[in-house]
Design a protein around this motif. Structure first.
Motif, mmCIF file in Angstrom:
data_model
loop_
_atom_site.group_PDB
_atom_site.id
_atom_site.type_symbol
_atom_site.label_atom_id
_atom_site.label_comp_id
_atom_site.label_asym_id
_atom_site.label_seq_id
_atom_site.Cartn_x
_atom_site.Cartn_y
_atom_site.Cartn_z
ATOM 1 N N MET A 1 0.846 -1.181 0.000
ATOM 2 C CA MET A 1 0.000 0.000 0.000
ATOM 3 C C MET A 1 0.891 1.243 0.000
ATOM 4 N N LYS B 1 -0.148 7.311 0.012
ATOM 5 C CA LYS B 1 -1.409 7.949 -0.384
ATOM 6 C C LYS B 1 -2.583 7.013 -0.122
ATOM 7 N N GLU B 2 -2.445 5.766 -0.509
ATOM 8 C CA GLU B 2 -3.525 4.797 -0.290
ATOM 9 C C GLU B 2 -3.792 4.592 1.195
ATOM 10 N N GLU B 3 -2.732 4.519 1.988
ATOM 11 C CA GLU B 3 -2.911 4.350 3.436
ATOM 12 C C GLU B 3 -3.602 5.566 4.038
ATOM 13 N N GLN C 1 -7.268 5.547 3.113
ATOM 14 C CA GLN C 1 -7.981 4.495 3.845
ATOM 15 C C GLN C 1 -8.266 4.927 5.287
#
Length: 198
Positions: free
Chosen positions: A1, A4-6, A9
């Protein structure tokens, strides 16, 4: 991940108040996910700002989960409050940095080369913590506004390394334990996870 994705989320799972979706749209259109966290200290690289925000989040979660912290301060904050103050405390750094070139001598070749470096280009000179509170107040308002403790935590997250009068800083940290906790998390992330102490 990816960072940015973390970030997205954690943000979407925890920050549910009105305005959160518009703020995330703003962040995705801005340089938040590519900006550095500073020009030459902690996180002085592309993506440093989002990584610093995540580091502060994890440090704050850890700090607030310690039994001694809860015992001393009676702190019990919602997941939304923790995510909001940690992930967004440095929103003031959005669209704040620019890249310029300077000459540096290459040690191997002895030749001068143009190298990129970050510099500040502040288009909204409104301070640091107070600027973050100001920006967030444009998205979270009415019944969804920042609580007083959230606002003070973000405003004084720099603690005694900010330019304010020491009495004012001390009083804010005394009155709002979340401000102290966020300051501890910010310093731990800045100096021990990202800076010269690592």
């Amino acid at each position: 991940m990816t960072p940015k994705e973390e970030f997205i989320q954690i943000y979407t799972e925890n920050i549910k108040r009105g305005g959160a979706d518009k703020l995330l749209e703003f962040l995705e259109k801005s340089d938040f996910f590519t900006a550095p966290s500073s020009t030459r200290f902690h996180g002085a690289y592309e993506g440093g700002l989002v990584q610093h925000s995540l580091n502060v989040y994890h440090c704050l979660k850890d700090y607030l989960s310690r039994p001694r912290t809860k015992e001393l301060y009676g702190m019990d904050y919602s997941e939304e409050t923790i995510a909001l103050v940690a992930l967004l405390h440095d929103i003031c750094k959005v669209n704040f940095y620019t890249v310029e070139l300077r000459n540096r001598k290459n040690d191997e070749t002895g030749q001068w080369e143009k190298v990129p470096f970050y510099t500040v280009d502040d288009k909204l000179p409104y301070g640091h913590g107070e600027k973050s509170v100001y920006i967030l107040s444009g998205y979270f308002y009415g019944e969804d506004r920042l609580t007083r403790e959230e606002a003070f935590a973000i405003r004084y997250h720099m603690g005694f390394s900010g330019p304010e009068d020491n009495y004012v800083i001390g009083k804010a940290l005394e009155m709002y334990p979340l401000a102290l906790a966020l300051n501890v998390a910010d310093m731990e992330a800045s100096y021990y996870l990202e800076g010269s102490c690592k």
